[in-house]
Each structure stands twice: as C-alpha cells, then as structure tokens.
Scaffold this active site. Structure first.
Site, PDB file in Angstrom:
ATOM      1  N   LYS A  12      23.793   8.900  24.072  1.00 59.42           N
ATOM      2  CA  LYS A  12      22.818   8.466  24.710  1.00 59.42           C
ATOM      3  C   LYS A  12      21.820   7.685  24.043  1.00 59.42           C
ATOM      4  O   LYS A  12      21.737   7.905  22.673  1.00 59.42           O
ATOM      5  CB  LYS A  12      22.059   9.708  25.568  1.00 59.42           C
ATOM      6  CG  LYS A  12      21.456  10.927  24.464  1.00 59.42           C
ATOM      7  CD  LYS A  12      19.954  10.432  23.950  1.00 59.42           C
ATOM      8  CE  LYS A  12      19.804  11.562  22.942  1.00 59.42           C
ATOM      9  NZ  LYS A  12      18.848  10.989  21.891  1.00 59.42           N
ATOM     10  N   PRO A  96      27.825   7.949  15.595  1.00 61.54           N
ATOM     11  CA  PRO A  96      27.451   8.615  14.112  1.00 61.54           C
ATOM     12  C   PRO A  96      26.715   9.921  14.175  1.00 61.54           C
ATOM     13  O   PRO A  96      25.616   9.996  14.932  1.00 61.54           O
ATOM     14  CB  PRO A  96      26.479   7.295  13.755  1.00 61.54           C
ATOM     15  CG  PRO A  96      26.248   6.517  14.735  1.00 61.54           C
ATOM     16  CD  PRO A  96      27.130   6.589  15.615  1.00 61.54           C
ATOM     17  N   GLY A 100      20.577  10.457  16.120  1.00 59.63           N
ATOM     18  CA  GLY A 100      19.793  10.338  17.387  1.00 59.63           C
ATOM     19  C   GLY A 100      20.356   9.973  18.648  1.00 59.63           C
ATOM     20  O   GLY A 100      19.861   9.455  19.727  1.00 59.63           O
ATOM     21  N   ALA A 102      22.821  11.914  20.234  1.00 55.47           N
ATOM     22  CA  ALA A 102      23.339  13.138  20.900  1.00 55.47           C
ATOM     23  C   ALA A 102      24.795  13.208  20.813  1.00 55.47           C
ATOM     24  O   ALA A 102      25.553  13.924  21.646  1.00 55.47           O
ATOM     25  CB  ALA A 102      22.725  13.432  22.382  1.00 55.47           C
ATOM     26  N   GLY A 104      26.614  15.501  18.879  1.00 55.01           N
ATOM     27  CA  GLY A 104      26.937  16.820  19.056  1.00 55.01           C
ATOM     28  C   GLY A 104      27.040  17.250  20.422  1.00 55.01           C
ATOM     29  O   GLY A 104      27.970  18.111  20.995  1.00 55.01           O
ATOM     30  N   SER A 105      25.792  16.998  21.140  1.00 52.79           N
ATOM     31  CA  SER A 105      25.706  17.419  22.416  1.00 52.79           C
ATOM     32  C   SER A 105      26.447  16.950  23.342  1.00 52.79           C
ATOM     33  O   SER A 105      26.945  17.634  24.273  1.00 52.79           O
ATOM     34  CB  SER A 105      24.310  16.978  22.932  1.00 52.79           C
ATOM     35  OG  SER A 105      23.109  17.712  22.079  1.00 52.79           O
ATOM     36  N   ASP A 138      19.875  18.439  24.534  1.00 51.73           N
ATOM     37  CA  ASP A 138      20.432  17.295  25.240  1.00 51.73           C
ATOM     38  C   ASP A 138      21.397  17.407  26.045  1.00 51.73           C
ATOM     39  O   ASP A 138      21.968  16.493  26.715  1.00 51.73           O
ATOM     40  CB  ASP A 138      20.695  16.146  24.000  1.00 51.73           C
ATOM     41  CG  ASP A 138      19.343  15.786  23.440  1.00 51.73           C
ATOM     42  OD1 ASP A 138      18.255  15.771  24.056  1.00 51.73           O
ATOM     43  OD2 ASP A 138      19.622  15.319  22.271  1.00 51.73           O
TER      44      ASP A 138
HETATM   45  P1  ATP Z   1      20.258  14.802  18.800  1.00 51.10           P
HETATM   46  O1  ATP Z   1      20.015  13.477  19.273  1.00 51.10           O
HETATM   47  O2  ATP Z   1      20.908  15.481  19.844  1.00 51.10           O
HETATM   48  O3  ATP Z   1      19.282  15.402  18.208  1.00 51.10           O
HETATM   49  P2  ATP Z   1      21.895  13.868  16.824  1.00 51.10           P
HETATM   50  O4  ATP Z   1      22.655  12.462  17.535  1.00 51.10           O
HETATM   51  O5  ATP Z   1      20.739  13.320  15.892  1.00 51.10           O
HETATM   52  O6  ATP Z   1      21.431  14.763  17.965  1.00 51.10           O
HETATM   53  P3  ATP Z   1      24.306  14.994  16.027  1.00 51.10           P
HETATM   54  O7  ATP Z   1      25.220  13.986  16.033  1.00 51.10           O
HETATM   55  O8  ATP Z   1      24.518  15.947  17.365  1.00 51.10           O
HETATM   56  O9  ATP Z   1      22.923  14.498  15.801  1.00 51.10           O
HETATM   57  O10 ATP Z   1      24.536  15.910  14.816  1.00 51.10           O
HETATM   58  C1  ATP Z   1      23.428  16.762  14.247  1.00 51.10           C
HETATM   59  C2  ATP Z   1      24.124  17.596  13.092  1.00 51.10           C
HETATM   60  O11 ATP Z   1      24.925  18.748  14.217  1.00 51.10           O
HETATM   61  C3  ATP Z   1      25.255  17.087  12.530  1.00 51.10           C
HETATM   62  O12 ATP Z   1      24.572  16.705  11.311  1.00 51.10           O
HETATM   63  C4  ATP Z   1      26.265  17.800  12.421  1.00 51.10           C
HETATM   64  O13 ATP Z   1      26.379  18.669  11.237  1.00 51.10           O
HETATM   65  C5  ATP Z   1      26.025  18.863  13.344  1.00 51.10           C
HETATM   66  N1  ATP Z   1      27.282  19.258  14.566  1.00 51.10           N
HETATM   67  C6  ATP Z   1      27.683  19.729  14.992  1.00 51.10           C
HETATM   68  N2  ATP Z   1      28.927  19.964  15.479  1.00 51.10           N
HETATM   69  C7  ATP Z   1      28.933  18.591  15.831  1.00 51.10           C
HETATM   70  C8  ATP Z   1      29.664  17.500  16.624  1.00 51.10           C
HETATM   71  N3  ATP Z   1      30.624  18.018  17.289  1.00 51.10           N
HETATM   72  N4  ATP Z   1      29.651  16.174  16.310  1.00 51.10           N
HETATM   73  C9  ATP Z   1      28.307  15.808  15.498  1.00 51.10           C
HETATM   74  N5  ATP Z   1      27.740  16.647  14.879  1.00 51.10           N
HETATM   75  C10 ATP Z   1      27.982  18.161  14.849  1.00 51.10           C
END
Ligand code: ATP
Length: 293
Positions: A12, A96, A100, A102, A104-105, A138
């Site tokens: 997203k 990546p 930002g 999402a 992992g979500s 998220d």
């Molecule tokens: P958001 O926008 O929801 O705050 P983000 O995109 O900034 O998330 P993510 O890619 O979700 O960040 O990753 C945040 C941290 O979560 C990573 O540094 C990683 O160590 C951890 N993580 C745990 N599971 C996962 C996964 N399946 N994919 C990515 N990161 C994961």
C-alpha cells in the site's frame, strides 16, 4: 481440499497521513488515505499434516522465525481455529522491508486470507480483520484493499472509490526507518493539516491525479527528513522530474513515490535512477489475490 495456494500480497501507499493524537496505550491516532498498489510479494502456503509452522523468505533482512508477521498470522489463526494441520510458508519478497509500504502486514494478510481458504476455516472478512489487527495496524487494510480512509490506529476503515489505474514510480535508497521511531519524533505543533475527505473522494472518483498529487500530505516527513536528508532530496528530485504530478513519502518511509502522468514518463525516470531501488507500478483495487500454486 487443495494442498497449496499462491497468494499475492499487495503493498500500500498513503496519499495522506496525519497524526491526530496520542493514546493512553502509547499508540497514536491517525487519519490516513490508503491505496493498494500493484507491487506485491508472492506468498506460497502448503498444507502440513501436523500442527507446525515452517517459514522461508528470500530476503536477508526479513526474519525467518516466529518474529515474521506471516508466521505470527499462521500461529494466531491456528490457535483461533484449534487447527490439527500446519502450514509451510514461503515468501518471495519484492516489497522493500521497513519501507512504509506495509510489506510485513501484507504478508500477514495473505497468510490469514490464504489459510482461511486452504483449510476451509470459513472465517468472515470482519473476523479476519479483527485477528489481523492483533498483528499490526495496517493488516485490516491489507485484507480490504482498494482505497480507504483509515482512522483510529488505521483499523477504522471507510472505503473510498479506488483510483483508475494510475502510474506510480517508487524509489527507496535502502534506508530502513522504524515506524515507532518516526512516531516518537513527531512534533505535533508543527504538523496539523486536517483531511478533507470530500475533496479526496472527489479526486479519486474523477481520476483527478493532478489534484490528488497536489494535495498529498504526510506529517511523518518532518522527523524522517530531519534525520535522513537524502530521503527529502529524493522526494524533491521525484517531484520535479519529467511527467510527475507530485511526490510523497509513504507511511513512515523510507519509500518515496511519485504520481506519474503516464507509463512512458515513469519508465524514463526510473531508468535514470538505476543505482537505487526504482520500481514502476500502478494503483490497484486488489488486496490479496489467491490462486492455486
Ligand atoms: P508499515 O508501513 O506497516 O509500518 P513497513 O512497510 O514500514 O511497515 P515492513 O516491511 O512491514 O515495514 O517491515 C517492518 C519490520 O518488520 C522489518 O524490519 C522486519 O524485520 C519485520 N518483519 C517481520 N515480518 C516481516 C515480513 N513478513 N516482511 C517484512 N518485514 C517483516
């Protein structure tokens, strides 16, 4: 019963993000405009005959253990349903991490939706969203997909009309910004631009990309740009590049996206950014898509 499923876990972006208050539990109330994009991870789920969870991921900075959000989603669902079976999860990352977007979500949402299908648990969308919220703010939006306003911690969702296919250029220099850090370093006094949801709805409904791009806002840019001036420089570069209607940092960063006039401009600008992660994609109505592996 099928034995395995391939699930596309879509990332997203946020066209708007404002923090409206701090809650007693330490989390922040936000107001945001989410939109799903074409960029996605592939999550393959394979049914196991014992109640165990196996996980692998092709990205070195993503944990391949019980900390992985995909693993945690499987664990939560197996406890919730008292499952006799287990699952083997394989994640092919394109989103990546800590960007930002999402990532992992989206993986957690893919596991919830995919396992619900694979094991025929029969949980409803609201039930899955409720479980998802226990894993991350998220996750409910990643299950819903399309476009929506998110309030509360992002879980109170008001669906919006999704934007007609719009070309986006995403760039990320490999900087990982921790979401908690960005929220902690926010200065409320400096950041208050209320959301006009009627105007945003109009931009989306009418496919007014220029109007939308000119009104984008993310209050987390202030603390993130102070610590990482390279991210601000990248935003300025993208905002002024050929064919860009405007640029914004997504979520807590570090990914910056630009709303582009067309695919040709997106390709051309992305070719000039080859030494950094640069990815052309579009807005989409998809959240998690299921297919037989
Ligand atoms: P958001 O926008 O929801 O705050 P983000 O995109 O900034 O998330 P993510 O890619 O979700 O960040 O990753 C945040 C941290 O979560 C990573 O540094 C990683 O160590 C951890 N993580 C745990 N599971 C996962 C996964 N399946 N994919 C990515 N990161 C994961």
């Amino acid at each position: 019963m099928v034995k395995s499923l391939l699930v596309r876990a879509h990332a997203k972006i946020n066209f708007y993000l404002n923090v409206t208050g701090k809650r007693p539990d330490g989390y922040h109330d936000i107001e945001t405009v989410f939109h799903s994009i074409g960029l996605h991870d592939d999550v393959t789920l394979r049914r196991l005959s014992k109640p165990e969870i196996l996980i692998q991921c092709n990205h070195p900075s993503v944990p391949c253990d019980a900390q992985n959000l995909g693993y945690r989603a499987a664990q939560l669902l197996m406890i919730h349903t008292d499952s006799r079976y287990g699952v083997d999860i394989s994640i092919k990352k394109r989103i990546p991490p800590a960007g930002g977007l999402a990532g992992g979500s989206a993986n957690a949402a893919a596991v919830l939706r995919g396992m619900n299908e694979l094991f025929e648990f029969g949980l409803s969308q609201p039930e899955l969203m409720c479980l998802g919220l226990q894993l991350g703010a998220d996750v409910p939006f990643c299950l819903l997909g399309g476009a929506a306003i998110g309030r509360g911690v992002g879980e109170i969702l008001t669906p919006l009309p999704a934007l007609k296919e719009t070309h986006l250029l995403l760039t990320n220099q490999g900087i990982e910004v921790r979401t908690g850090w960005a929220f902690q370093h926010l200065h409320f006094a400096l950041t208050n631009r209320p959301l006009d949801d009627i105007i945003v709805r109009g931009f989306l409904e009418h496919g007014d990309r220029r109007g939308l791009a000119e009104n984008m806002y993310n209050c987390l840019e202030i603390p993130v740009f102070l610590k990482f001036p390279d991210i601000e420089a990248l935003k300025c570069e993208l905002a002024s590049c050929h064919g860009s209607y405007g640029a914004l940092m997504s979520g807590s960063g570090a990914t910056v996206f630009s709303v582009m006039q067309d695919a040709a401009s997106a390709d051309q600008v992305s070719a000039g950014l080859s030494e950094r992660f640069a990815f052309c994609t579009t807005t989409t109505t998809s959240s998690v898509g299921l297919s037989l592996a």
